[in-house]
Design an enzyme around this catalytic site. Structure first.
Site, PDB file in Angstrom:
ATOM      1  N   HIS A  38      10.454  16.464  -4.646  1.00  0.00           N
ATOM      2  CA  HIS A  38      10.672  17.147  -5.925  1.00  0.00           C
ATOM      3  C   HIS A  38       9.496  16.925  -6.876  1.00  0.00           C
ATOM      4  O   HIS A  38       9.031  17.854  -7.540  1.00  0.00           O
ATOM      5  CB  HIS A  38      11.951  16.631  -6.593  1.00  0.00           C
ATOM      6  CG  HIS A  38      13.208  16.949  -5.857  1.00  0.00           C
ATOM      7  ND1 HIS A  38      13.944  15.988  -5.210  1.00  0.00           N
ATOM      8  CD2 HIS A  38      13.872  18.122  -5.671  1.00  0.00           C
ATOM      9  CE1 HIS A  38      15.007  16.540  -4.666  1.00  0.00           C
ATOM     10  NE2 HIS A  38      14.985  17.831  -4.921  1.00  0.00           N
ATOM     11  N   VAL A 179       7.432  17.478   2.204  1.00  0.00           N
ATOM     12  CA  VAL A 179       6.985  16.085   2.142  1.00  0.00           C
ATOM     13  C   VAL A 179       7.839  15.284   3.120  1.00  0.00           C
ATOM     14  O   VAL A 179       9.073  15.387   3.106  1.00  0.00           O
ATOM     15  CB  VAL A 179       7.108  15.519   0.718  1.00  0.00           C
ATOM     16  CG1 VAL A 179       6.663  14.063   0.677  1.00  0.00           C
ATOM     17  CG2 VAL A 179       6.277  16.358  -0.256  1.00  0.00           C
ATOM     18  N   ARG A 190      19.947  14.437   0.771  1.00  0.00           N
ATOM     19  CA  ARG A 190      21.075  14.096   1.645  1.00  0.00           C
ATOM     20  C   ARG A 190      20.723  13.051   2.697  1.00  0.00           C
ATOM     21  O   ARG A 190      21.611  12.596   3.419  1.00  0.00           O
ATOM     22  CB  ARG A 190      21.618  15.364   2.311  1.00  0.00           C
ATOM     23  CG  ARG A 190      22.322  16.313   1.337  1.00  0.00           C
ATOM     24  CD  ARG A 190      22.981  17.480   2.066  1.00  0.00           C
ATOM     25  NE  ARG A 190      23.871  18.232   1.191  1.00  0.00           N
ATOM     26  CZ  ARG A 190      23.544  19.338   0.538  1.00  0.00           C
ATOM     27  NH1 ARG A 190      22.311  19.813   0.636  1.00  0.00           N
ATOM     28  NH2 ARG A 190      24.424  19.976  -0.217  1.00  0.00           N
TER      29      ARG A 190
END
Length: 280
Positions: A38, A179, A190
């Site tokens: 992210h 990544v 998750r």
């Protein structure tokens, strides 16, 4: 210092102020429980814009029955610290009432035909309708010039690109590279569901993707490549939803093996569903 906003009028005032200064604004939508993948999207967005807004909203309309909405990991303090370190300027934290003022049952749905109906669309009916609906709302709320999404969710990126083109959103869509952990496992919120025993096994997904690429590149028939991939995953302990080779638009390739392709896998290890892909 990063600004945190929970009020839509305050968000719009901030963004409008930036735009009056002639600044380009980027959006990085997330569901929180953030990781390096992210943060890499924030840094990518920064290359294309002067200001970056990230949103955190666990969207109920993209979860199906018996999925993990209620227990989806929420780590707000760590998310805020990580976003600030990555160079994010503002964090948008809408609640369900802000996102769905008429309630989720009366929310106007958006469906992207074709690309959203295969693979994940077959395994998770309605999932991409929820994704399109919430992303369109975020676009309207933030009014970004640029938005960044990760390529780990390859089909989601394709769905969003189609929606943006069809509905004429004046937004440039960026795809951020996957990544990976040191053993090849694609970073995902998750992954923390994996047990200590399952974690090393999970890296087999990336290994199988590499095998699919190499096998297809030497002319092995697609059906044989896909069958071998499913068998290898099952032997490792996965329950396979799909292991396929597709063209970049997710249509099935013809007999030729030249040009761009993508291998995609979705499989369950224990109670954890993992997805990954490899472009080649």
């Amino acid at each position: 210092m990063i600004q945190t906003l929970t009020d839509l009028s305050a968000l719009r005032a901030l963004v409008n102020g930036w735009k009056r200064e002639g600044l380009r604004v980027a959006l990085v939508p997330t569901m929180g429980n953030l990781h390096v993948g992210h943060y890499s999207l924030v840094m990518l967005a920064r290359q294309y814009a002067d200001r970056v807004v990230s949103s955190v909203f666990v969207n109920p309309t993209q979860f199906g029955p018996n999925e993990d909405f209620a227990c989806y990991p929420r780590t707000p303090e760590a998310d805020l610290r990580g976003l600030e370190d990555a160079g994010c300027d503002a964090l948008w934290l809408p609640d369900v009432d802000t996102m769905y003022p008429l309630g989720t049952a009366l929310a106007t749905p958006i469906h992207a035909p074709g690309v959203s109906d295969v693979l994940e669309g077959e395994c998770r009916p309605g999932h991409f309708d929820g994704v399109c609906t919430v992303v369109a709302r975020l676009f309207n709320q933030v009014q970004p010039d640029v938005a960044a999404f990760g390529k780990k969710d390859y089909q989601q990126l394709a769905v969003i690109r189609q929606m943006v083109a069809d509905l004429a959103f004046p937004i440039e869509i960026l795809g951020g590279s996957i990544v990976r952990e040191a053993d090849g496992l694609a970073m995902s919120s998750r992954n923390q569901y994996l047990s200590a025993e399952e974690r090393p096994i999970s890296a087999n997904i990336h290994k199988v993707l590499l095998q699919m690429r190499d096998s297809y590149a030497v002319g092995t028939p697609r059906a044989q490549v896909e069958d071998a991939a499913s068998h290898a995953l099952e032997q490792a302990g996965f329950r396979v939803d799909y292991a396929v080779v597709r063209l970049p638009d997710l249509s099935e390739p013809g007999d030729g093996h030249t040009g761009a392709h993508v291998a995609l896998i979705a499989a369950r290890l224990g109670s954890t569903r993992l997805i990954d892909n490899l472009e080649f």
